[in-house]
Each structure stands twice: as C-alpha cells, then as structure tokens.
Design an enzyme around this catalytic site. Structure first.
Site, PDB file in Angstrom:
ATOM      1  N   ASP A 132       0.859  -1.018   0.190  1.00 32.89           N
ATOM      2  CA  ASP A 132       0.845  -0.033  -0.046  1.00 32.89           C
ATOM      3  C   ASP A 132       1.011   1.383  -0.321  1.00 32.89           C
ATOM      4  O   ASP A 132       1.578   1.184   1.237  1.00 32.89           O
ATOM      5  CB  ASP A 132      -0.821  -0.253   1.167  1.00 32.89           C
ATOM      6  CG  ASP A 132      -1.685   0.721   1.016  1.00 32.89           C
ATOM      7  OD1 ASP A 132      -2.858   1.274  -0.172  1.00 32.89           O
ATOM      8  OD2 ASP A 132      -2.092   1.659   2.181  1.00 32.89           O
ATOM      9  N   HIS A 139      -3.828  14.244   0.107  1.00 31.61           N
ATOM     10  CA  HIS A 139      -4.211  13.218   1.545  1.00 31.61           C
ATOM     11  C   HIS A 139      -2.521  13.174   3.132  1.00 31.61           C
ATOM     12  O   HIS A 139      -3.121  13.643   3.907  1.00 31.61           O
ATOM     13  CB  HIS A 139      -4.097  12.061   0.549  1.00 31.61           C
ATOM     14  CG  HIS A 139      -4.284  10.703   2.397  1.00 31.61           C
ATOM     15  ND1 HIS A 139      -5.121  11.163   3.144  1.00 31.61           N
ATOM     16  CD2 HIS A 139      -2.825   9.599   2.799  1.00 31.61           C
ATOM     17  CE1 HIS A 139      -5.552   9.547   3.620  1.00 31.61           C
ATOM     18  NE2 HIS A 139      -3.986   9.572   3.344  1.00 31.61           N
ATOM     19  N   ARG A 148       0.676  16.712  13.096  1.00 29.12           N
ATOM     20  CA  ARG A 148       1.807  17.669  13.503  1.00 29.12           C
ATOM     21  C   ARG A 148       1.685  19.044  13.400  1.00 29.12           C
ATOM     22  O   ARG A 148       2.733  19.730  13.300  1.00 29.12           O
ATOM     23  CB  ARG A 148       3.716  16.422  12.375  1.00 29.12           C
ATOM     24  CG  ARG A 148       3.469  15.446  12.325  1.00 29.12           C
ATOM     25  CD  ARG A 148       4.066  15.110  11.941  1.00 29.12           C
ATOM     26  NE  ARG A 148       4.789  14.957  10.325  1.00 29.12           N
ATOM     27  CZ  ARG A 148       4.316  14.386   9.458  1.00 29.12           C
ATOM     28  NH1 ARG A 148       3.916  13.219   9.817  1.00 29.12           N
ATOM     29  NH2 ARG A 148       4.039  14.470   8.284  1.00 29.12           N
ATOM     30  N   GLU A 205     -10.734   4.136   3.439  1.00 28.71           N
ATOM     31  CA  GLU A 205     -10.214   4.909   2.879  1.00 28.71           C
ATOM     32  C   GLU A 205     -10.846   4.550   0.839  1.00 28.71           C
ATOM     33  O   GLU A 205     -10.528   3.373   0.832  1.00 28.71           O
ATOM     34  CB  GLU A 205      -8.381   4.717   3.393  1.00 28.71           C
ATOM     35  CG  GLU A 205      -8.343   4.685   4.442  1.00 28.71           C
ATOM     36  CD  GLU A 205      -6.231   4.889   4.527  1.00 28.71           C
ATOM     37  OE1 GLU A 205      -5.958   5.304   5.278  1.00 28.71           O
ATOM     38  OE2 GLU A 205      -5.379   3.861   4.170  1.00 28.71           O
ATOM     39  N   GLU A 207      -9.435   4.190  -2.037  1.00 25.30           N
ATOM     40  CA  GLU A 207      -7.684   4.104  -2.922  1.00 25.30           C
ATOM     41  C   GLU A 207      -8.220   3.224  -4.178  1.00 25.30           C
ATOM     42  O   GLU A 207      -9.570   2.902  -4.389  1.00 25.30           O
ATOM     43  CB  GLU A 207      -7.154   3.048  -2.432  1.00 25.30           C
ATOM     44  CG  GLU A 207      -7.019   3.570  -0.687  1.00 25.30           C
ATOM     45  CD  GLU A 207      -6.363   3.111  -0.190  1.00 25.30           C
ATOM     46  OE1 GLU A 207      -4.958   2.253  -1.013  1.00 25.30           O
ATOM     47  OE2 GLU A 207      -5.346   2.992   0.730  1.00 25.30           O
ATOM     48  N   ASP A 239      -9.395   0.316   1.744  1.00 24.81           N
ATOM     49  CA  ASP A 239      -8.258  -0.082   2.646  1.00 24.81           C
ATOM     50  C   ASP A 239      -8.736   0.507   4.516  1.00 24.81           C
ATOM     51  O   ASP A 239      -8.389   0.968   4.430  1.00 24.81           O
ATOM     52  CB  ASP A 239      -6.499   0.232   2.263  1.00 24.81           C
ATOM     53  CG  ASP A 239      -5.857   0.079   2.807  1.00 24.81           C
ATOM     54  OD1 ASP A 239      -5.997  -1.701   3.283  1.00 24.81           O
ATOM     55  OD2 ASP A 239      -4.869   0.231   3.383  1.00 24.81           O
ATOM     56  N   ARG A 243      -8.479   3.938  13.035  1.00 20.30           N
ATOM     57  CA  ARG A 243      -6.917   5.127  12.902  1.00 20.30           C
ATOM     58  C   ARG A 243      -6.753   5.086  14.439  1.00 20.30           C
ATOM     59  O   ARG A 243      -5.866   5.900  14.825  1.00 20.30           O
ATOM     60  CB  ARG A 243      -7.728   6.627  12.755  1.00 20.30           C
ATOM     61  CG  ARG A 243      -8.213   6.382  11.505  1.00 20.30           C
ATOM     62  CD  ARG A 243      -7.871   6.832  10.571  1.00 20.30           C
ATOM     63  NE  ARG A 243      -8.370   6.917   9.086  1.00 20.30           N
ATOM     64  CZ  ARG A 243      -7.102   7.078   7.472  1.00 20.30           C
ATOM     65  NH1 ARG A 243      -5.785   5.977   8.611  1.00 20.30           N
ATOM     66  NH2 ARG A 243      -8.113   7.113   7.430  1.00 20.30           N
ATOM     67  N   GLN A 246      -4.180   1.974  14.699  1.00 19.73           N
ATOM     68  CA  GLN A 246      -3.239   2.831  13.581  1.00 19.73           C
ATOM     69  C   GLN A 246      -2.090   3.583  14.999  1.00 19.73           C
ATOM     70  O   GLN A 246      -0.971   3.504  14.565  1.00 19.73           O
ATOM     71  CB  GLN A 246      -3.072   3.003  13.025  1.00 19.73           C
ATOM     72  CG  GLN A 246      -2.347   3.412  11.774  1.00 19.73           C
ATOM     73  CD  GLN A 246      -2.853   3.516  10.682  1.00 19.73           C
ATOM     74  OE1 GLN A 246      -4.051   3.426  10.172  1.00 19.73           O
ATOM     75  NE2 GLN A 246      -1.918   4.282   9.892  1.00 19.73           N
ATOM     76  N   TYR A 250       1.973   2.579  15.685  1.00 21.81           N
ATOM     77  CA  TYR A 250       2.518   3.311  14.006  1.00 21.81           C
ATOM     78  C   TYR A 250       3.615   3.027  14.362  1.00 21.81           C
ATOM     79  O   TYR A 250       4.233   2.795  13.572  1.00 21.81           O
ATOM     80  CB  TYR A 250       1.635   3.560  13.262  1.00 21.81           C
ATOM     81  CG  TYR A 250       2.029   5.773  13.795  1.00 21.81           C
ATOM     82  CD1 TYR A 250       2.498   5.956  12.795  1.00 21.81           C
ATOM     83  CD2 TYR A 250       1.350   6.241  13.989  1.00 21.81           C
ATOM     84  CE1 TYR A 250       2.134   7.201  13.210  1.00 21.81           C
ATOM     85  CE2 TYR A 250       1.393   7.001  14.610  1.00 21.81           C
ATOM     86  CZ  TYR A 250       2.448   7.698  13.815  1.00 21.81           C
ATOM     87  OH  TYR A 250       2.950   9.392  13.730  1.00 21.81           O
ATOM     88  N   LYS A 259      -4.259  -2.053  10.088  1.00 23.71           N
ATOM     89  CA  LYS A 259      -4.906  -1.868   8.171  1.00 23.71           C
ATOM     90  C   LYS A 259      -5.647  -3.536   8.888  1.00 23.71           C
ATOM     91  O   LYS A 259      -5.671  -3.788   7.270  1.00 23.71           O
ATOM     92  CB  LYS A 259      -3.359  -1.886   7.860  1.00 23.71           C
ATOM     93  CG  LYS A 259      -3.267  -0.467   8.119  1.00 23.71           C
ATOM     94  CD  LYS A 259      -4.266   1.034   7.909  1.00 23.71           C
ATOM     95  CE  LYS A 259      -3.708   1.158   6.251  1.00 23.71           C
ATOM     96  NZ  LYS A 259      -4.835   2.580   5.846  1.00 23.71           N
ATOM     97  N   THR A 263      -9.241  -5.724   3.834  1.00 23.37           N
ATOM     98  CA  THR A 263      -9.699  -4.585   2.159  1.00 23.37           C
ATOM     99  C   THR A 263     -10.092  -4.677   1.788  1.00 23.37           C
ATOM    100  O   THR A 263     -10.400  -6.211   1.392  1.00 23.37           O
ATOM    101  CB  THR A 263      -7.940  -4.598   2.171  1.00 23.37           C
ATOM    102  OG1 THR A 263      -6.349  -3.892   2.774  1.00 23.37           O
ATOM    103  CG2 THR A 263      -7.600  -3.731   1.100  1.00 23.37           C
ATOM    104  N   THR A 356      -4.633   6.240  -0.464  1.00 25.02           N
ATOM    105  CA  THR A 356      -5.885   7.401   0.092  1.00 25.02           C
ATOM    106  C   THR A 356      -5.654   8.296  -1.030  1.00 25.02           C
ATOM    107  O   THR A 356      -4.718   9.135  -1.097  1.00 25.02           O
ATOM    108  CB  THR A 356      -6.165   8.140   1.722  1.00 25.02           C
ATOM    109  OG1 THR A 356      -6.319   6.548   2.270  1.00 25.02           O
ATOM    110  CG2 THR A 356      -7.092   8.784   1.255  1.00 25.02           C
ATOM    111  N   GLU A 370      -9.821  11.882   7.091  1.00 26.79           N
ATOM    112  CA  GLU A 370      -9.904  14.028   6.586  1.00 26.79           C
ATOM    113  C   GLU A 370     -10.930  14.834   6.255  1.00 26.79           C
ATOM    114  O   GLU A 370     -11.369  16.179   6.953  1.00 26.79           O
ATOM    115  CB  GLU A 370      -9.531  14.041   5.558  1.00 26.79           C
ATOM    116  CG  GLU A 370      -7.855  13.301   5.040  1.00 26.79           C
ATOM    117  CD  GLU A 370      -7.328  13.087   4.031  1.00 26.79           C
ATOM    118  OE1 GLU A 370      -7.266  14.267   2.889  1.00 26.79           O
ATOM    119  OE2 GLU A 370      -7.707  11.904   3.109  1.00 26.79           O
TER     120      GLU A 370
END
Length: 422
Positions: A132, A139, A148, A205, A207, A239, A243, A246, A250, A259, A263, A356, A370
């Site tokens: 992936d 995105h 961040r 997601e 994709e 996918d 959240r 993850q 992560y 994840k 899928t 995404t 988002e």
C-alpha cells in the site's frame, strides 16, 4: 466507424465494448460449475472458457493456453501485454455488431452470455503480496497537518520516493463482503493502561490498486519506462482503517493491526488498454525525481471517483466525496519501478494500492479522518451525522471514465461494518 456491440448496453452502463474488464465468476444456481474468467459487457458476463472451448480465441498467444480455464486470472496475467492485447482485440471483434461468429450462434450465446444477476463475483486474482503506497500529496498534507501541525506537514523524503508499507494479502476480500469491526489497543487515557476493545475510529480509505502482470526476477529491477508492461489493470479499493489502533501502534514500524483486518476490492479489473483514452498528464514533480523514477511520459488517468455512505438503518445513501485519480502525485509506473529498484521481485497477481486519493478541496477528501478532521467535525448524512463509521454503515465506492457516448467504469466496491466479535 464507431465500435458498437450486438449486446444491449444501457447508456449509463460502466461496461461498454470499449471497456471489457476481467473478473472471476461462478453460477449462483449451478454449484457443479467451477469458477471461471469472464468479461463484463452491459448487464452480462461473457464466459471466456466457453469462448475458448468454441475455438474463437484463434490468436497464437491465447489459442493454445489454458488461461481461461483457471479459477483465477494469474496465468493470463503472466502471459504479458502482447497476449492481453490479442485477447482484447478478439473479444471486441466477437462482441461487435458486425461480427456473426457469436451474434448468430444462439446456442453459444445462451451458454456464454450470462446475466449478471445469475452469477456471483469472486476475487479475480490469487494475491501473493500486497503493498500500500501513500501517493496523494493532498492526503499526505492533510494527515501531516492533523497530527503534526501545519508548519511542516509533509516529511521531506515524501517528495523523493513513493512511500509504502507491506500490507496483508490474506484479508483482501471481494466487494460485498461484510467487515467485522476490529478490536485492538488504543492510546491510554492519563495514567490508565491502554484501551482495549472494538475500534472507536473506524474509517474507509478511497483507493485504487494496480494488478501486477508478468513481474520480474529477484535482483532485476523494472525500468520505470517499461513498468506499464507489468501492470495488467486497475481495481477500486477500500483499505479500511482503524485510526485509534493505528495511532497507538504505528511508531516505530508503521501500520499493523489498524490496517490488516480487511481490505475490499472491486470484482472487475479494468485494463490499462481500456484506460488509455483517458490518460492525462501527471502533476509536475518538484524537485525532479531521481533518474530511476524519471519518466519519458508521466501520466495519470482521468477517473472520476465517488464515495457514498448508507447509514445503518436507512435506505438512502449519501455522497460524501467526489474526487479524481488524476490527483495522485506519484504515478502507478513510478510506484512499481520504485518497488523493484532494490531487486524485489513482483509476481503475477500482486496488488499495489495507491493510498488514499484526496483532492485539494474538502469535498474531495478520501477518508473520514480528513472529512471530519480526525473527529473534530461532524459529517451530515441526512437525518444523522458521523465522525467515524458505526456498525451497520455501508460504504460504496464507484469509479468511471466518461468517453464520447460511452463509459469505461469499474462498477462498485462496497462493504458493510458489522459488530465486533464478542
């Protein structure tokens, strides 16, 4: 002269004679018939094993092959682009309104042209490996801003290489399969132990994914300007992402349980040959990519994408996203070439997800992370709202290219969330 077919194809059908996507199907009513390859034309599936058995694949590359008598498309993928082109030319001729071989053979038509509502679609390929990518700049920017801050949302390496992680092939399922809400750990609150239980931030997601054709030998990278010969076609993909799971897991190695629980892919693989009329320029890449990623012709495809959510207990679906494949920063061919530059070998049926696909406007964002800005805003769905997906919610992704009087579409990629196991 315009290409037309003797098969009835409605004006809004995704499956014109210009498309002819490949899939694997089985009869709903006859369990003795094994799964087999087919192509979609209008509201019908053309049984390729019946066409091959009748001797109508008379080209040198397909006539002696058993690729259309398999329960997946991997053997066909391995034959490569010359065979794919030969098969496409044969099928377009057979289905055309000027060719009598199938049109005037009532017995073969009855055997080979099956109404879609009489078949069940299966995974079209045996997926050995799944990767992936993270190829949408919009995105990447939004995710970086959420987690961040806006000062430096995209890490510097992102503009130099297509970022990716290795996904879980075993949990890839066909459209229409229910998705069980995953359980796992989440961020602890204060001095408490980590949360454990059903995910509280379940997301989709939007994709697409490239299906690998012949692949390469271990230690022998694929040149970026030859990479298209190793991509058979493209499918829609969701996918699914937990959240909260993850976010806790992560660091430092990336996604895992957030994840790998599911899928979803669409059943029909649309070939690059069918997409070629909709090729468009890829975004200008600044800084210029390193030489091994520099393409003589860098292109995306003009594929309109849409996401609908049907909330639990409601009959109506609500469109929450409209975007386009052409927003991708890194192209499919760059993704594939980068994947092999270290000598990694790709094999027929491997799947390469784009990541995404988000556009620049809020209504073109490709996931709830988002759209709700990580749950800080509510998304209106008629009489209800959502921050993340609830049990019973169904997500339907669709994609289509609009030609001059015809469509080249992907159908839908759908899945419904069901409660976590006790």
């Amino acid at each position: 002269m315009a290409l037309t077919t003797f098969v009835e194809v409605k004006p809004d059908s995704h499956f014109s004679i210009h498309n002819l996507p490949y899939g694997i199907f089985k009869h709903r009513t006859d369990s003795t018939v094994t799964p087999r390859p087919g192509v979609a034309i209008g509201d019908y599936v053309l049984d390729l094993s019946a066409i091959h058995f009748a001797g109508l694949f008379d080209g040198p590359l397909i006539s002696g092959s058993d690729c259309f008598h398999q329960s997946n498309l991997n053997t066909f993928l391995e034959l490569g682009r010359p065979a794919w082109k030969e098969a496409r030319a044969t099928l377009q001729k057979l289905l055309s309104s000027t060719e009598p071989a199938l049109q005037n053979n009532a017995s073969l038509r009855q055997k080979a042209l099956l109404p879609m509502d009489e078949v069940e679609m299966l995974l079209p390929i045996a997926i050995g490996d799944y990767t992936d990518f993270f190829s949408s700049m919009h995105h990447a920017k939004n995710c970086g801003t959420i987690f961040r801050g806006p000062e430096n949302p995209i890490n510097p390496n992102w503009f130099h290489l297509p970022i990716a992680y290795h996904g879980r092939a075993s949990s890839i399922v066909i459209s229409g399969t229910d998705i069980i809400r995953p359980r796992g750990q989440g961020h602890p609150s204060g001095n408490s132990p980590p949360y454990f239980g059903p995910s509280r931030k379940l997301d989709f997601e939007l994709e697409m994914a490239a299906v690998v054709g012949p692949g390469n030998e271990l230690g022998k990278p694929i040149d970026v300007n030859e990479a298209a010969d190793h991509i058979f076609g493209v499918v829609l993909m969701n996918d699914w992402s937990a959240r909260d799971i993850q976010a806790w897991e992560y660091v430092p190695l990336g996604p895992f349980l957030g994840k790998s629980f599911g899928t979803t892919v669409s059943p029909w693989i649309v070939t690059l040959d069918a997409l070629e009329p909709f090729a468009c320029d890829a975004p200008n890449q600044i800084p210029p990519p390193l030489p091994y990623l520099a393409e003589k012709v860098s292109k995306n495809y003009d594929i309109s994408l849409e996401v609908q959510v049907k909330p639990a207990g409601q009959e109506e679906s609500f469109t929450i996203t409209r975007t386009n494949f052409n927003h991708l920063y890194w192209t499919l061919t760059q993704q594939l070439a980068h994947h092999t530059i270290n000598g990694c070998n790709l094999r027929p049926g491997d799947l390469l997800g784009t990541g995404t696909i988000s556009g620049p406007e809020s209504e073109s964002y490709g996931c709830l992370l988002e759209l709700t800005w990580n749950g800080t805003k509510e998304l209106s769905l008629g009489k209800t709202t959502r921050k993340f997906l609830e049990d019973g919610d169904e997500v339907i992704i669709s994609g289509c290219c609009k030609g001059n009087g015809y469509n080249v579409g992907f159908g839908t990629c759908s899945g419904k969330i069901v409660p976590s196991l006790p």
